[in-house]
Design an enzyme around this catalytic site. Structure first.
Site, short mmCIF file in Angstrom:
data_model
loop_
_atom_site.label_atom_id
_atom_site.label_comp_id
_atom_site.label_asym_id
_atom_site.label_seq_id
_atom_site.Cartn_x
_atom_site.Cartn_y
_atom_site.Cartn_z
CB SER A 260 -36.99 33.76 -17.51
OG SER A 260 -36.56 32.40 -17.57
CG ASP A 261 -30.92 35.51 -19.86
OD1 ASP A 261 -30.61 34.38 -20.28
OD2 ASP A 261 -30.21 36.52 -20.03
CD1 TRP A 262 -30.68 28.30 -19.92
CD2 TRP A 262 -32.02 29.85 -20.79
NE1 TRP A 262 -31.36 27.73 -20.98
CE2 TRP A 262 -32.19 28.66 -21.53
CE3 TRP A 262 -32.78 30.96 -21.15
CZ2 TRP A 262 -33.07 28.55 -22.60
CZ3 TRP A 262 -33.67 30.86 -22.22
CH2 TRP A 262 -33.80 29.66 -22.93
#
Length: 791
Positions: A260-262
């Site tokens: 995932s993106d953060w």
């Protein structure tokens, strides 16, 4: 920690069987900000990952100090408020690394080999810092020049995007460091980026927004793919089973890890079920949510174990490829950054004032703070602390001969109390100068992650001052630093325009090399420059409202839209000048009948007709006409960067897989090759295609629309196998001759309702459900058989 031998050997079954649910959840949840979780009991060490797309941003406090982020999501995203050169804000102290040209700059090189070199250099820097996974490249389509992260991304065209990304990934992973291809998918604006729903019809998704990812994955197999923040067609991208399962895994066969993106995951159980393996950064709440879902049976043990296996494989690859003690040569990498900058700079206008003669006796006024403190990168998570920065003014002076009188003036200022006096001083200097070099920039505070740009202008006051100086001194050269396209109200009055975008720490040297002709410019635009913002194809639907952003232009993104509407751009896609001239001649194809699975090789002669050695980016486009699917007037299908000495000719070949000529048919749910004639055209830009050769696509699968019960008669009657089946059905069902059945069909040609209903209306004939289902099945079989025969 000594790594478990089973881990190094890739024997994961015993390891997974030995892990508790809590350990498994920890492993798929990350450790603090930049690491995978360590399972000391089983000898599973953590690995380090970090940004970015054009440089290695290593947070000393968060990585070496093993600190958690220490901020909530909103505070974490506040990194975007920093100035581009003030990177020690959200991440504490960071190590210096080479700041290479940003995506919008380096892509203008159109050079896959150069991208490979840059990727290899990034890999060496990661090895020195102990980084096993670099979070890049970013390859989202530059749908609008206002996009906040456009400076990181490569192009408005997916073919160019995918090929350049593959070059960088192969160079990086060739050094034993993983890439994270991002942001998957449709992260084309920073406005409400974690909640905005990108509403994109499937054909545009497949042909434009996903195609670059598909090409990059097919050519380089990145270790990881990173999901984007946004919602996509009603489902959060990080939790989207169609995107991550049907497309990425099933259609493309990707078997790596999805991260995932953060803080991009909102529902952790849903994300794991969808195929998002690793949740970053560590979140206590999301870990507990996952444990609860596992206990409740809404996430299966098999699903969890599959993601654990993928994390273990990532850790294994990073460990076995780690080269402890590796050191990269700062000077060598800086020289590479300078060379890439020079190869990527685009000469947009030149009335002959460039290149400058270093031995001439001239008075040169250099105006703009960017000459001494250049803007070399955008703001955000990718921002890199450079090992050194070349100032253009200093590099210009190094190359200048003793007779060049070079004087610098600030010209612009954000401080309104100083702006007028500085502008007046610059104007007076320009009046008496032989040549004026003006360094223009956009608003740095808006050139980065977290907010889109507000307009296509230079920073306040700059366009006006450039226009005033150009009216006073026609030998004015404008050097630009900007994230994406800008408008140029002063263009007609200046002598030359040099576009650098954000070209990294070697920008100053690269600019000086181009200005004096030490480097012959060969960069070409990877986006279209509009004359005004309203010309952008997606203008009317941008930026959306009420958390819904409709991509109303469909497949007509970038140059495709400008060409379809016959809109004259400021500069077209693929445009760029040189200090020499090139001519194209003698195009030939190795075949003119094209079928799926084959390839076609286009060859032509390229000649340098000027007096200097130079490089030309030759571009190949396809133009279609009269085919079933609506298509843009032309689309890029190949390119080649060719170096030629003065007077030299070279036979150039570009090979295109015929499958790259297909379109995505949403009614069939697959890629199809339209049957019919096409033109393959070669030239210097999308609007300058000197050569053309004709070919014919031979296919059946894309020839006809599917026949359904409510399909209008005309579509069935123009489909020979369907027409034959239905005619034979009528002959048997109604006991009529072939001639009579044909007459009934012709009588139905102009009906606007379905064929079966038309027969009821016009002939008072009703067909049973069994008849309808049987004839539709027979038609489907006949069309499929016809396709096999044609192939």
């Amino acid at each position: 920690m000594q790594a478990n031998p089973d881990l190094i050997a890739g024997e994961f079954d015993t390891l997974i069987a030995s892990m508790t649910v809590e350990e498994k959840v920890a492993l798929v949840s990350g450790r603090h900000m930049w690491k995978t979780a360590e399972i000391a009991r089983l000898g599973i060490p953590s690995i380090i990952m970090t940004d970015g797309t054009y440089g290695v941003r290593y947070s000393i406090d968060q990585i070496d100090g093993d600190q958690p982020g220490g901020q909530d999501f909103a505070a974490f995203l506040s990194v975007v408020n920093q100035k581009a050169n003030g990177v020690q804000v959200a991440f504490g102290a960071i190590n210096s690394a080479t700041c290479f040209p940003n995506g919008s700059s380096v892509a203008c090189s159109w050079d896959v080999g150069l991208m490979h070199e840059m990727g290899a250099a990034l890999g060496k820097e990661c090895q020195e810092l102990g980084v096993g996974l670099l979070l890049g490249p970013g390859i989202n389509i530059r749908r609008t020049p206002l996009g906040g992260r456009s400076y990181e991304y490569y192009s408005e065209d997916p073919l160019l995007t995918g090929d350049l990304a593959a070059g960088l990934i192969n160079g990086l992973q060739g050094q034993g460091v993983g890439a994270s291809l991002k942001h998957f998918a449709c992260n084309n604006s920073e406005i409400e980026r974690t909640s905005m729903d990108s509403l994109v019809e499937e054909r545009a998704l497949r042909e434009i927004y996903l195609r670059g990812f598909e090409r990059a994955i097919g050519q380089s197999n990145p270790w990881t793919v990173m999901t984007s923040y946004n919602v996509l067609n009603g489902v959060q991208a990080a939790e989207n089973p169609w995107l991550l399962g049907d497309v990425l895994r099933d259609d493309w066969g990707y078997d790596g890890l999805v991260v995932s993106d953060w803080h991009g995951i909102k529902d952790r159980p849903a994300s794991l079920n969808a195929g998002n393996d690793l949740d970053m950064p560590e979140s206590g709440k999301r870990k507990q949510d996952l444990i609860t879902a596992i206990e409740a049976g809404t996430v299966s043990a098999e699903t969890l174990d599959l993601s654990v296996r993928r994390v273990l494989e990532l850790v294994r690859k990073a460990l076995i490829n780690s080269r402890k003690g590796e050191k990269f040569d700062r000077a060598t990498h800086h020289a590479l950054a300078r060379r890439i900058a020079g190869e990527s700079i685009v000469l947009l206008k030149n009335d002959g004032v460039l290149p400058l003669d270093p031995n001439a006796s001239l008075k040169i006024a250099v105006i703009g703070g960017g000459a001494e403190e250049p803007v070399i990168q955008g703001s955000g998570c990718a921002t890199t602390l450079p090992t050194q920065v070349d100032a253009p003014l200093a590099e210009i002076r190094k190359l200048a001969g003793v007779n060049l009188d070079i004087r610098a003036y600030q010209g612009f200022s954000e401080d309104l109390s100083l702006a007028a006096d500085l502008a007046d001083e610059a104007v007076e200097a320009a009046k008496s100068a032989d040549i004026v070099l003006i360094f223009g920039t956009t608003e740095v505070g808006y050139d980065g992650e977290g907010s889109d740009r507000r307009n296509l202008s230079l920073a306040p006051g700059q366009d006006g001052l450039i226009a005033e100086i150009a009216r006073l001194n026609p030998r004015t050269v404008v050097v630009l630093s900007n994230p994406d396209a800008i408008t140029m109200p002063w263009l007609d009055d200046v002598a030359a325009v040099v576009e650098t975008f954000f070209s990294g720490q070697g920008m100053g040297g690269g600019v000086a090399d181009v200005l004096f002709g030490a480097v012959n410019p060969s960069g070409k635009l990877t986006v279209t420059f509009p004359r005004k913002l309203g010309d952008v194809p997606g203008f009317l639907s941008y930026p959306g409202e009420n958390r819904r952003h409709i991509y109303g232009e469909g497949i007509f993104v970038g140059y495709r839209g400008y060409d379809a509407r016959e809109t004259e751009p400021l500069f077209p896609f693929g445009f760029g000048l040189s200090y020499t001239d090139f001519t194209y001649s003698d195009i030939a194809l190795d075949k003119t009948e094209l079928r799926s699975g084959d390839s076609v090789t286009v060859s032509f002669t390229l000649t340098n007709t000027g007096a200097r050695a130079g490089k030309e980016v030759a571009q190949l486009y396809v133009e279609r006409s009269g085919q079933r699917h609506a298509t843009p007037p032309r689309e890029l299908k190949g390119f080649a960067k060719v170096a030629l000495a003065a007077g030299e000719s070279q036979r150039v070949t570009i090979t295109v897989p015929v499958d790259d000529l297909r379109v995505y048919d949403t009614s069939l749910g697959c890629w199809v090759l339209d049957n019919g004639a096409i033109a393959l055209k070669v030239g210097a830009s999308s609007r300058d295609l000197a050569l053309s050769a004709e070919a014919n696509c031979v296919a059946a699968e894309g020839r006809y629309r599917p026949i359904l019960r409510d399909t209008q008669p005309i579509f069935m009657l123009n489909n020979p196998p369907a027409r034959r089946v239905f005619r034979q059905f009528l002959e048997a069902r109604l006991n009529v001759s072939e001639r009579e059945a044909e007459g009934m069909l012709e009588h139905c040609t102009n009906s606007f309702i379905g064929l079966f209903t038309t027969f009821e209306r016009r002939f008072r004939i009703q067909f049973s459900e069994d008849d309808i289902e049987r004839v539709l099945a027979d038609i489907e079989q006949a069309v499929a058989e016809d396709a096999r025969v044609q192939a």
